[in-house]
Write an enzyme that holds these catalytic residues in place. Structure first.
Site, PDB file in Angstrom:
ATOM      1  N   LYS A 143       0.834  -1.200   0.000  1.00 40.81           N
ATOM      2  CA  LYS A 143       0.000   0.000   0.000  1.00 40.81           C
ATOM      3  C   LYS A 143       0.871   1.254   0.000  1.00 40.81           C
ATOM      4  CE  LYS A 143      -3.449   2.378   2.793  1.00 40.81           C
ATOM      5  NZ  LYS A 143      -4.375   2.346   3.917  1.00 40.81           N
TER       6      LYS A 143
ATOM      7  N   GLU B 299      10.525  -4.630   4.496  1.00 38.05           N
ATOM      8  CA  GLU B 299      10.590  -6.053   4.141  1.00 38.05           C
ATOM      9  C   GLU B 299      10.285  -6.240   2.657  1.00 38.05           C
ATOM     10  OE1 GLU B 299       9.018  -4.776   6.697  1.00 38.05           O
ATOM     11  OE2 GLU B 299       9.243  -6.020   8.501  1.00 38.05           O
TER      12      GLU B 299
ATOM     13  N   GLY C   4      -4.887  -1.744   4.966  1.00 38.99           N
ATOM     14  CA  GLY C   4      -4.125  -2.904   4.490  1.00 38.99           C
ATOM     15  C   GLY C   4      -4.828  -4.223   4.783  1.00 38.99           C
ATOM     16  N   ARG C   5      -5.331  -4.379   5.988  1.00 34.66           N
ATOM     17  CA  ARG C   5      -5.952  -5.656   6.371  1.00 34.66           C
ATOM     18  C   ARG C   5      -7.359  -5.812   5.811  1.00 34.66           C
ATOM     19  NH1 ARG C   5      -4.790  -2.261  10.380  1.00 34.66           N
ATOM     20  NH2 ARG C   5      -6.423  -1.422  11.725  1.00 34.66           N
TER      21      ARG C   5
ATOM     22  N   GLU D  61      -5.013  -6.530  14.734  1.00 33.91           N
ATOM     23  CA  GLU D  61      -4.451  -5.223  14.367  1.00 33.91           C
ATOM     24  C   GLU D  61      -5.554  -4.155  14.430  1.00 33.91           C
ATOM     25  OE1 GLU D  61      -2.598  -4.170  10.403  1.00 33.91           O
ATOM     26  OE2 GLU D  61      -0.753  -4.408  11.542  1.00 33.91           O
TER      27      GLU D  61
ATOM     28  N   HIS E 266      -5.970 -33.095  17.561  1.00 38.74           N
ATOM     29  CA  HIS E 266      -4.892 -33.980  18.015  1.00 38.74           C
ATOM     30  C   HIS E 266      -3.733 -33.192  18.605  1.00 38.74           C
ATOM     31  CE1 HIS E 266      -6.855 -37.526  16.344  1.00 38.74           C
ATOM     32  NE2 HIS E 266      -7.328 -36.660  15.465  1.00 38.74           N
TER      33      HIS E 266
ATOM     34  N   LYS F 224       9.353  -0.902  14.155  1.00 37.05           N
ATOM     35  CA  LYS F 224       9.977  -0.573  12.860  1.00 37.05           C
ATOM     36  C   LYS F 224      11.083   0.461  13.054  1.00 37.05           C
ATOM     37  CE  LYS F 224       5.715  -0.876  10.136  1.00 37.05           C
ATOM     38  NZ  LYS F 224       4.814  -0.118   9.278  1.00 37.05           N
TER      39      LYS F 224
HETATM   40  O1  LIG Z   1       1.050  -2.732   2.230  1.00 37.49           O
HETATM   41  P1  LIG Z   1       2.147  -2.121   3.020  1.00 37.49           P
HETATM   42  O2  LIG Z   1       2.116  -0.619   2.990  1.00 37.49           O
HETATM   43  O3  LIG Z   1       3.487  -2.639   2.556  1.00 37.49           O
HETATM   44  O4  LIG Z   1       1.967  -2.528   4.510  1.00 37.49           O
HETATM   45  C1  LIG Z   1       2.051  -3.854   4.940  1.00 37.49           C
HETATM   46  C2  LIG Z   1       1.641  -4.016   6.387  1.00 37.49           C
HETATM   47  O5  LIG Z   1       2.598  -3.425   7.221  1.00 37.49           O
HETATM   48  C3  LIG Z   1       2.247  -2.453   8.186  1.00 37.49           C
HETATM   49  O6  LIG Z   1       3.278  -2.341   9.102  1.00 37.49           O
HETATM   50  C4  LIG Z   1       0.930  -2.660   8.889  1.00 37.49           C
HETATM   51  O7  LIG Z   1       1.073  -3.160  10.182  1.00 37.49           O
HETATM   52  C5  LIG Z   1      -0.033  -3.523   8.124  1.00 37.49           C
HETATM   53  O8  LIG Z   1      -1.322  -3.042   8.382  1.00 37.49           O
HETATM   54  C6  LIG Z   1       0.233  -3.532   6.654  1.00 37.49           C
HETATM   55  O9  LIG Z   1      -0.702  -4.380   6.034  1.00 37.49           O
END
Ligand SMILES: O=P(O)(O)OC[C@H]1O[C@H](O)[C@H](O)[C@@H](O)[C@@H]1O
Length: 550
Positions: free
Chosen positions: A211, A217, A273-274, A359, A390, A514
């Site tokens: 986003k 990462e 994002g979620r 989240e 199990h 972060k």
């Molecule tokens: O889609 P992006 O901007 O790369 O974000 C990826 C993810 O990282 C963030 O740190 C948030 O905690 C998430 O809500 C998000 O989905």
């Protein structure tokens, strides 16, 4: 309502009434509730779309449900719901609208944000995604060397990974089996290494999903993927265009990375994002299942959106599911909530829900900026049910914790299974039904004794039962049904956030880690001094450097 005029949740008369009711109910027993009302098994059910919801095995009476709905009314859950659907900026800490529901709105819908109808743009992107997906699926789009694309690697994390990865698994039997689709999220280089090691770069398309397009990462993995591709193809920068596309809200950063914005699929800041896998973030899924199936999934989402918006409180399923969570979390001290799908295809469903729920509602500050005095979001956990049986079901059955659980199952297998494997489905579902029965009704000491069990083993073999569960049953796991299920949980999370008076749409709690990672990294690589580093972390960094021989 402003902070001064809004009463603290746990001081409202509706909350107090629920607390008194809980006291009065005491140790209510499910077996007694069923004995008192033999029709409970059919009366305490609801239907939304293709989903049959049985909530009879809950520690609630008709009065409990009325009092819970009173709490929802007092906290204006439906008022906030309407504000969300209207596009108001209910994500106040980020000053954003919350409009994932617009992603599945029909073409002729009108949803205004800042004076602009967002629906045409949603459909323009969907159309662009559809056209692109068809070009990949038909083989018309080729890689730099002219070879057909056979491998799709989605690089993203959090909401840019969990949704498409979960849905790809869930709908695997609808996918084009000639395509290999993989998801890379972890900044651990092993993730990308394992994903590409047996792939032909000439046949591989990377989808960079982010986003913000700043997530370290994802950008790190995307950069490594680009290096891998160019090395494998022995090609220059110009090869990138045929092998990389981006899904993002940030055109500037996409272009900085070297991806042509013509190959970018856009979404907007009003999609969290979620809450985003039904946006452009779902491109890998769309390529895998095809645009028609993807649209069926969107229709499933939309069906539940309409239900949430229009169904009265008594039959509103997301409202009910949200309120049941409030009942256990706030009035029974339950700390967690298990989601247990009886479908191999839903192996990533609960992991997806963890981000959606935790989240969104893992917050200790309310919308007015004050610390809450009540429990908010639960720990959400679980894996496919039969495997769990199990492993950890022991604790659910005989442990000391109350763990409300959702059981999700299907009447028919969707995959084209061999007859012998189709027959296994009844065994799977027998377990599904047996578990909620055992959890609810247990086994008394007398029943154990009647089996001739030695007296000293009777306590060990007794099941107290009374563990609450919701059963969600559908005919089969289709794209539409998956959309319905996800929308159901999205709105359940919404209901709980509204009751608890928290902003379910920000995620400030992920930021500190972060920032600190960025500060610590030079200490690992260059041995740089990090000012104000605590004693434990300083020692650990030193140990790490020692182990790395630095
Ligand atoms: O889609 P992006 O901007 O790369 O974000 C990826 C993810 O990282 C963030 O740190 C948030 O905690 C998430 O809500 C998000 O989905």
């Amino acid at each position: 309502m402003n902070a001064e005029s809004r009463a603290r949740l746990n001081q409202t008369p509706e909350w107090t009434a629920l607390a008194a009711h809980r006291e009065q109910l005491g140790e209510v027993r499910l077996c007694d509730l069923f004995a008192a009302d033999p029709a409970r098994g059919t009366a305490y059910t609801l239907q939304v779309g293709d989903l049959h919801i049985d909530y009879s095995k809950h520690l609630v009476t008709a009065e409990t449900l009325t009092l819970l709905r009173d709490l929802a009314a007092a906290t204006d859950v439906f008022g906030l719901r309407d504000a969300m659907f209207r596009g108001e900026k209910i994500n106040t800490t980020e000053d954003r609208a919350v409009l994932h529901t617009a992603l599945r709105a029909p073409r002729d819908a009108v949803i205004m944000v800042d004076g602009e109808n967002v629906v045409p743009a949603v459909h323009a992107v969907l159309d662009k995604m559809s056209a692109f997906s068809e070009r990949i699926r038909s083989g018309e789009w080729t890689g730099h060397t002219g070879k057909r694309i056979k491998n799709i690697v989605n690089i993203g994390i959090g909401g840019s990974d969990l949704g498409p990865a979960m849905a790809y698994e869930a709908l695997r039997s609808f996918t084009d089996r000639d395509l290999t689709v993989r998801f890379v999220s972890n900044v651990d280089g092993a993730d990308l290494h394992e994903a590409v090691r047996d792939l032909d770069a000439a046949e591989t398309l990377f989808i960079i999903a982010s986003k913000t397009f700043t997530t370290i990462e994802t950008i790190t993995n995307a950069t490594s993927a680009r290096d891998w591709l160019l090395t494998e193809l022995k090609a220059g920068q110009d090869a990138v265009a045929q092998h990389f596309v981006a899904l993002s809200t940030n055109a500037e950063k996409v272009s900085e990375f070297g991806i042509d914005t013509a190959n970018m699929f856009e979404f907007w800041d009003w999609v969290g994002g979620r809450y985003s896998y039904d946006s452009a973030i779902g491109l890998s899924l769309m390529i895998a299942i095809g645009p028609d199936r993807f649209r069926e999934m969107l229709d499933g989402f939309h069906l539940v959106d309409k239900h949430f918006r229009a169904a009265p409180p008594e039959s509103n399923v997301p409202l009910l599911m949200g309120l049941l969570g409030v009942w256990y979390g706030n009035f029974h001290d339950a700390q967690s909530h298990a989601v247990l799908p009886y479908s191999h295809y839903l192996s990533k469903f609960t992991a997806y829900l963890q981000q959606l729920d935790m989240e969104s509602n893992g917050k200790y500050v309310d919308r007015d900026g004050r610390e809450v005095d009540w429990q908010t979001g639960p720990v959400v956990w679980g894996t496919p049910g039969t495997n769990g049986q199990h492993a950890y079901y022991q604790l659910i059955h005989q442990g000391t914790k109350l763990i409300p659980a959702d059981f999700i199952g299907f009447a028919e297998p969707v995959a084209d299974l061999a007859p012998g494997l189709v027959a296994q489905h009844d065994l799977l579902m027998a377990n599904f039904f047996a578990q909620t029965q055992a959890l609810a009704f247990g086994k008394t000491p007398d029943e154990v004794r009647a089996e001739g069990v030695a007296e000293e083993l009777v306590p060990h073999k007794t099941f107290k039962g009374n563990h609450p569960t919701t059963t969600i049953l559908a005919k089969e796991l289709t794209p539409s049904v998956l959309g319905q299920l996800i929308a159901l949980y999205e709105h359940k999370v919404f209901v709980q956030g509204a009751v608890w008076n928290i902003d379910s749409f920000d995620q400030w709690g992920v930021e500190l880690g972060k920032v600190l990672a960025k500060r610590v990294e030079p200490a690992l690589t260059e041995g740089a001094e990090v000012p104000d580093l605590d004693g434990s972390t300083t020692a650990l960094v030193a140990k790490y450097r020692d182990l790395r021989g630095r």
